[in-house]
Design a protein around this motif. Structure first.
Motif, mmCIF file in Angstrom:
data_model
loop_
_atom_site.group_PDB
_atom_site.id
_atom_site.type_symbol
_atom_site.label_atom_id
_atom_site.label_comp_id
_atom_site.label_asym_id
_atom_site.label_seq_id
_atom_site.Cartn_x
_atom_site.Cartn_y
_atom_site.Cartn_z
ATOM 1 N N GLU A 26 0.815 -1.217 0.000
ATOM 2 C CA GLU A 26 0.000 0.000 0.000
ATOM 3 C C GLU A 26 0.854 1.276 0.000
ATOM 4 O OE1 GLU A 26 -3.972 -0.995 2.419
ATOM 5 O OE2 GLU A 26 -2.135 -1.549 3.495
ATOM 6 N N LYS A 79 -9.279 4.892 2.114
ATOM 7 C CA LYS A 79 -9.509 3.444 2.107
ATOM 8 C C LYS A 79 -10.712 3.045 2.962
ATOM 9 C CE LYS A 79 -7.377 -0.954 2.074
ATOM 10 N NZ LYS A 79 -6.379 -1.809 2.620
ATOM 11 N N TYR A 103 -4.547 8.437 3.360
ATOM 12 C CA TYR A 103 -4.729 7.104 2.783
ATOM 13 C C TYR A 103 -5.800 6.329 3.562
ATOM 14 C CZ TYR A 103 -3.992 2.344 1.321
ATOM 15 O OH TYR A 103 -4.200 1.065 0.854
#
Length: 138
Positions: free
Chosen positions: A78, A107, A103
């Motif tokens: 990732e 997500k 992030y």
């Protein structure tokens, strides 16, 4: 349960009684009814900034250990997404801790953050939305 991302600034303030935001963050933490989520890079940044007192660092880690915050696991595959985001905001600049939080927001579709960092007013999710800062410091 409401999920909220938490940045390093409020965590530092929570454990540094001399920080000008200490009381405000303490009141927020006491009243917040949800899950606070962060990343290892934020934990590292907080620990580094609390290096003025080893016992304060230990107290912070104990608080993390007993569930004061939830640590979000970011895998090696990732990292590319975090790097790309940092490149996108290179002019701000976006540091590693901020990039991991954005992030996580993308997500997990988390829209709320607790931060004293005005950069989060600039950053946008992949859906071009800004995060809602639950406490305004500025």
């Amino acid at each position: 349960m409401q999920k909220t991302i938490i940045d390093s600034g409020p965590l530092i303030a929570l454990f540094d009684r001399s920080d000008k935001y200490h009381q405000r963050v303490l009141e927020f933490i006491k009243s917040y009814k949800g899950e606070l989520i962060t990343s290892w890079s934020v934990i590292t940044e907080v620990s580094h900034m609390l290096d003025f007192n080893l016992q304060v660092q230990i107290d912070f880690l104990k608080w993390c250990e007993i569930g004061g915050i939830k640590l979000y696991d970011i895998s090696q595959d990732e990292i590319v997404h975090i790097r790309v985001m940092m490149q996108k905001y290179i002019d701000v600049p976006m540091d590693l801790a901020d990039a991991t939080l954005m992030y996580i927001s993308n997500k997990e579709n988390i829209k709320n953050i607790v931060s004293i960092d005005s950069d989060f007013d600039i950053y946008r999710t992949l859906k071009k939305q800004s995060l809602n800062n639950l406490i305004k410091f500025i």
